[in-house]
Design a protein around this motif. Structure first.
Motif, PDB file in Angstrom:
ATOM      1  N   PHE A   1      38.973  46.953  34.892  1.00 13.86           N
ATOM      2  CA  PHE A   1      39.154  46.214  36.141  1.00 13.86           C
ATOM      3  C   PHE A   1      38.485  46.940  37.302  1.00 13.86           C
ATOM      4  O   PHE A   1      37.782  46.312  38.113  1.00 13.86           O
ATOM      5  CB  PHE A   1      40.648  46.031  36.435  1.00 13.86           C
ATOM      6  N   VAL A   2      38.701  48.240  37.401  1.00 13.04           N
ATOM      7  CA  VAL A   2      38.096  49.017  38.487  1.00 13.04           C
ATOM      8  C   VAL A   2      36.576  48.936  38.407  1.00 13.04           C
ATOM      9  O   VAL A   2      35.888  48.772  39.431  1.00 13.04           O
ATOM     10  CB  VAL A   2      38.578  50.476  38.441  1.00 13.04           C
ATOM     11  N   ALA A   3      36.026  49.018  37.204  1.00 16.25           N
ATOM     12  CA  ALA A   3      34.572  48.933  37.033  1.00 16.25           C
ATOM     13  C   ALA A   3      34.056  47.560  37.478  1.00 16.25           C
ATOM     14  O   ALA A   3      33.027  47.462  38.168  1.00 16.25           O
ATOM     15  CB  ALA A   3      34.207  49.188  35.573  1.00 16.25           C
ATOM     16  N   ALA A   4      34.766  46.505  37.089  1.00 24.21           N
ATOM     17  CA  ALA A   4      34.352  45.156  37.479  1.00 24.21           C
ATOM     18  C   ALA A   4      34.459  44.969  38.986  1.00 24.21           C
ATOM     19  O   ALA A   4      33.602  44.323  39.615  1.00 24.21           O
ATOM     20  CB  ALA A   4      35.221  44.120  36.760  1.00 24.21           C
ATOM     21  N   LEU A   5      35.495  45.550  39.579  1.00 24.04           N
ATOM     22  CA  LEU A   5      35.681  45.444  41.023  1.00 24.04           C
ATOM     23  C   LEU A   5      34.534  46.119  41.766  1.00 24.04           C
ATOM     24  O   LEU A   5      33.969  45.547  42.710  1.00 24.04           O
ATOM     25  CB  LEU A   5      37.017  46.082  41.409  1.00 24.04           C
ATOM     26  N   ARG A   6      34.162  47.291  41.341  1.00 28.27           N
ATOM     27  CA  ARG A   6      33.080  48.011  42.020  1.00 28.27           C
ATOM     28  C   ARG A   6      31.729  47.340  41.804  1.00 28.27           C
ATOM     29  O   ARG A   6      30.888  47.306  42.698  1.00 28.27           O
ATOM     30  CB  ARG A   6      33.059  49.467  41.541  1.00 28.27           C
ATOM     31  N   SER A   7      31.546  46.780  40.628  1.00 27.11           N
ATOM     32  CA  SER A   7      30.300  46.069  40.356  1.00 27.11           C
ATOM     33  C   SER A   7      30.166  44.826  41.237  1.00 27.11           C
ATOM     34  O   SER A   7      29.093  44.544  41.777  1.00 27.11           O
ATOM     35  CB  SER A   7      30.247  45.657  38.884  1.00 27.11           C
ATOM     36  N   ALA A   8      31.264  44.115  41.410  1.00 29.07           N
ATOM     37  CA  ALA A   8      31.227  42.876  42.192  1.00 29.07           C
ATOM     38  C   ALA A   8      31.015  43.133  43.662  1.00 29.07           C
ATOM     39  O   ALA A   8      30.405  42.317  44.365  1.00 29.07           O
ATOM     40  CB  ALA A   8      32.535  42.099  41.981  1.00 29.07           C
ATOM     41  N   THR A   9      31.508  44.276  44.146  1.00 33.65           N
ATOM     42  CA  THR A   9      31.482  44.517  45.587  1.00 33.65           C
ATOM     43  C   THR A   9      30.306  45.359  46.060  1.00 33.65           C
ATOM     44  O   THR A   9      30.054  45.438  47.265  1.00 33.65           O
ATOM     45  CB  THR A   9      32.784  45.217  46.021  1.00 33.65           C
ATOM     46  N   ALA A  10      29.590  45.966  45.154  1.00 32.89           N
ATOM     47  CA  ALA A  10      28.535  46.907  45.554  1.00 32.89           C
ATOM     48  C   ALA A  10      27.485  46.247  46.442  1.00 32.89           C
ATOM     49  O   ALA A  10      27.193  46.718  47.546  1.00 32.89           O
ATOM     50  CB  ALA A  10      27.883  47.513  44.312  1.00 32.89           C
ATOM     51  N   ALA A  11      26.894  45.158  45.975  1.00 33.71           N
ATOM     52  CA  ALA A  11      25.822  44.508  46.741  1.00 33.71           C
ATOM     53  C   ALA A  11      26.346  43.912  48.042  1.00 33.71           C
ATOM     54  O   ALA A  11      25.701  44.002  49.083  1.00 33.71           O
ATOM     55  CB  ALA A  11      25.171  43.422  45.892  1.00 33.71           C
ATOM     56  N   ALA A  12      27.543  43.319  47.972  1.00 33.09           N
ATOM     57  CA  ALA A  12      28.109  42.688  49.164  1.00 33.09           C
ATOM     58  C   ALA A  12      28.397  43.718  50.245  1.00 33.09           C
ATOM     59  O   ALA A  12      28.160  43.475  51.437  1.00 33.09           O
ATOM     60  CB  ALA A  12      29.385  41.936  48.805  1.00 33.09           C
ATOM     61  N   ALA A  13      28.909  44.875  49.842  1.00 31.43           N
ATOM     62  CA  ALA A  13      29.243  45.906  50.816  1.00 31.43           C
ATOM     63  C   ALA A  13      27.999  46.447  51.502  1.00 31.43           C
ATOM     64  O   ALA A  13      28.039  46.842  52.670  1.00 31.43           O
ATOM     65  CB  ALA A  13      30.012  47.033  50.137  1.00 31.43           C
ATOM     66  N   ALA A  14      26.876  46.456  50.784  1.00 33.59           N
ATOM     67  CA  ALA A  14      25.637  46.987  51.355  1.00 33.59           C
ATOM     68  C   ALA A  14      25.052  46.057  52.404  1.00 33.59           C
ATOM     69  O   ALA A  14      24.387  46.502  53.348  1.00 33.59           O
ATOM     70  CB  ALA A  14      24.621  47.227  50.237  1.00 33.59           C
TER      71      ALA A  14
END
Length: 732
Positions: free
Chosen positions: A31-44
């Motif tokens: 779950f943590v891995a999926a969360l970070r993957s989903a948010t990486a581009a958006a956060a940038a």
């Protein structure tokens, strides 16, 4: 608590946090891995709203996940969000592609270029302009939308709106039109793909939760309505007023449509009323008869209903068995069983006894909550069903393939709104014959394939507290809605998450408006516990304490003043002066007197609206005006043990400034709280999130709050009870 469970930001969420939120060890890492993957581009490339949009789009959070996990992620994403500077944080975002498939989006794509010219771009970016058109050119808007409903005029209206008669402050609508609005609900309609074989109603009885859902076709519904209308014709004269006091079952819907079809008038009485309240409404409306049940089956219990009717009125009662084919009560002289009533239609012509009347003909008498004095008797004409259905069409996006469920009662305005919104749009009406508070109803939502689910905040609170959606799949739901009282942000988070973060369309209006004046929209981003704007064709201003309107683009709070040209709004009351109630004392704006509604609303940064309660629910704390609702929103999140809170101001017996008192209802399953501990938590929460100058003077834990039959919190009663209690203490 939710906010406490959040990390400083979504990037700080660790596997141990996810495990603490209830996700199994084996799944937490993924779950943590999926969360970070989903948010990486958006956060940038964007802020917290872009990050949350990415989380939802990626499906990282699922309905079956513990609510604590949804809380952890949502509150962490928005941990740094400044509501004062940016307004409420959005949780749902319209898609440029999907919005063009909505009812309003299709209408805008078809007509936007014609009416807005080169200014029209697309449904999302041009929504504000199209809404402005609907307010300023109502004839244009209503002529377009009316074509989308199954409204059949026997005589077409001479005009949509006539404002030549200055004595009619709301204008004259659909002058010269003749129709029967109940007939419009029962006809096949090719443009909606509605045939005689289409499913009109799906339902299930409480206690039979594992049984298949029952279905009634449009033809079956029409035939049963005609039978009841024929029987009515043998007993009553056209225009007679006939009450309905029973749960919103299939039979209740059939009776309602039959009364209107036959040229009679429905008197709406909620099935929760005591005998005195039933009698008051029968007397005020001059009802000749009443349809009721022997009992109400709710939560596995048989609650007497016919006995209350007998104590409340001497008018003829037609009594329907709550279960089976036989009554469980003995009838008084003059009353009839449902079976004997239907036999009155035997041998008579099966030709539909339809009565066509002018568009302003009376079809339904509804009542205000009646929290003070005699309840207002509010007449509904044939225009009211058109207005409320158009709102559902535009804001809830109700379409012919939809299955629409909203636990309610024909005694309250939401009952007729639900009925007409389904049948005039070609959708299917979903009814649960029993209590909507528990797992049986939640399972019915799944089994019936409900696509639009309405509720009130107290219902959502009950579903959430009991975790009644566990193991269920609300996968068919595409739109949620709520009305009746202020929504709690965390309860809304829970509700939306159960349906994979579908939008919750908040609605706020009134019986006398036949609609909501502010609502959410699928063409605008939505925020929990907030409204995204005025309903289509509705204009309003927010007034300061001198009655002067604030500028339209300025964040502010004050009493709302509605533009008076409001299609569907009443222009008379049966037992009160309409002008005195809704217009006297209101300021003139753009040459017309504003219409009073009585709500205090806040316009936030970002253009959202939050209802802060009624004008009489405001309080003055240390010279600063605030609302009960605003304080309750903050206090509700102060401790996990809280079910709900109520904030009232009390005046000291010896005079002096108003003092803030907070009453609390606790959840059943958690250890009890101490009032002094809660007082400290409330004080800290209010000082941090609202105003450091506000002081909590008194806290009391109570088993439940007094409410009207329509579930509105009676703060006035709490205030009076508490003032009396404290006064008695001071005398000791």
């Amino acid at each position: 608590m939710a906010a406490a469970a959040a990390r400083g930001s979504v990037w700080e969420i660790q596997q141990r946090d996810v495990e603490a939120a209830g996700l199994a060890d084996a799944s937490a890492g993924a779950f943590v891995a999926a969360l970070r993957s989903a948010t990486a581009a958006a956060a940038a490339s964007g802020g917290p709203d872009a990050v949350w949009e990415a989380v939802v789009a990626a499906g990282v959070l699922r309905p079956e996940h513990p609510h604590a996990l949804h809380q952890l992620v949502y509150y962490s994403v928005y941990a740094g969000w400044d509501r004062a500077a940016r307004g409420p944080p959005p949780y749902w975002f319209p898609s440029q592609i999907d919005t063009k498939q909505t009812n309003l989006g299709r209408l805008m794509e078809a007509h936007g270029p014609r009416w807005l010219g080169s200014s029209y771009k697309d449904p999302v970016s041009s929504f504000h302009l199209f809404h402005k058109l609907s307010v300023e050119h109502q004839e244009v808007y209503w002529s377009m939308v009316l074509k989308e409903l199954s409204v059949k005029f026997q005589q077409e209206p001479k005009s949509i709106l006539d404002t030549s008669d200055k004595s009619r402050k709301g204008g004259t609508w659909f002058q010269g039109a003749v129709l029967n609005i109940a007939e419009c609900c029962l006809l096949p309609w090719p443009s909606q793909n509605r045939t005689d074989d289409s499913t009109a109603i799906v339902w299930k009885d409480e206690g039979l939760d594992d049984h298949p859902v029952n279905r009634m076709s449009l033809k079956e519904l029409r035939n049963q309505v005609i039978t009841v209308a024929t029987a009515l014709d043998t007993m009553f004269h056209k225009g007679d007023r006939i009450a309905i006091d029973m749960p919103m079952t299939c039979n209740a819907v059939i009776i309602y449509l039959a009364i209107v079809l036959g040229g009679f008038v429905v008197v709406s009485i909620a099935d929760s009323f005591a005998p005195q309240e039933i009698g008051t409404r029968m007397s005020v409306s001059k009802a000749k008869a009443i349809f009721t049940q022997d009992f109400i089956i709710r939560g596995g219990k048989k609650v007497p209903l016919y006995s209350r009717v007998v104590l409340g009125t001497s008018s003829k009662a037609v009594v329907i068995p709550a279960t089976g084919g036989f009554l469980g009560v003995a009838l008084r002289n003059g009353d009839m069983s449902w079976k004997n009533f239907l036999s009155c239609a035997a041998g008579r012509s099966s030709i539909c006894p339809t009565v066509y009347q002018s568009s302003d003909a009376l079809t339904n008498i509804l009542f205000s909550s009646g929290t003070t004095g005699e309840p207002k008797a509010i007449p509904w004409s044939q225009l009211c069903p058109i207005r409320c259905t158009c709102d559902a069409w535009a804001h809830l996006d109700i379409q012919p393939h939809d299955i629409f469920c909203w636990p309610t009662n024909l005694g309250w305005v939401m009952g007729p709104i639900l009925l007409y919104s389904c049948f005039l749009s070609g959708a299917t009406l979903a009814l649960y014959h029993g209590s909507p508070l528990g797992g049986g109803f939640c399972k019915f939502v799944q089994d019936a394939g409900v696509t639009i689910l309405g509720s009130v905040p107290s219902l959502v609170k009950s579903w959430k507290a009991g975790n009644f959606t566990e193991g269920l799949a609300w996968t068919k739901i595409r739109v949620l809605s709520t009305t009746g009282e202020a929504s709690d942000i965390d309860d809304d988070l829970w509700l939306s998450s159960r349906a994979s973060y579908k939008p919750i369309i908040e609605c706020c209006g009134g019986t006398e408006l036949a609609s909501s004046y502010i609502q959410g929209s699928l063409l605008r981003p939505q925020a929990f516990g907030a409204f995204s704007g005025a309903s289509m064709s509705t204009g309003f201003v927010i007034l300061d304490e001198q009655g002067t309107p604030y500028p339209d683009d300025v964040p502010c709070a004050g009493e709302v003043g509605l533009f008076p040209l409001y299609f569907g709004a009443t222009d008379q009351l049966l037992n009160a002066d309409n002008n005195k109630v809704y217009f006297d004392g209101m300021p003139i704006y753009n040459g017309r007197q504003l219409r009073r509604h009585g709500d205090i609303i806040q316009r936030t940064v970002g253009g959202y609206y939050i209802v802060q309660g009624r004008a009489d629910d405001t309080m003055n704390l240390g010279g600063i005006k605030t609302s009960s609702v605003e304080i309750e929103r903050i206090c509700n999140r102060a401790d996990e043990a809280l079910l709900e809170t109520a904030a009232v101001s009390i005046k000291p017996a010896g005079g002096g400034p108003e003092q803030l008192a907070i009453l609390a209802v606790l959840k059943d399953r958690l250890p009890p709280c101490d009032a002094n501990v809660l007082k400290s938590k409330f004080q800290r929460a209010i000082q941090k999130n609202l105003n450091p100058l506000f002081k909590v003077s008194y806290v009391k834990i109570v088993p439940e709050f007094p409410r009207t039959a329509s579930n509105k919190l009676l703060r006035r009663v709490l205030r009076d009870q508490l003032s009396k209690e404290l006064s008695n203490r001071s005398k000791l």
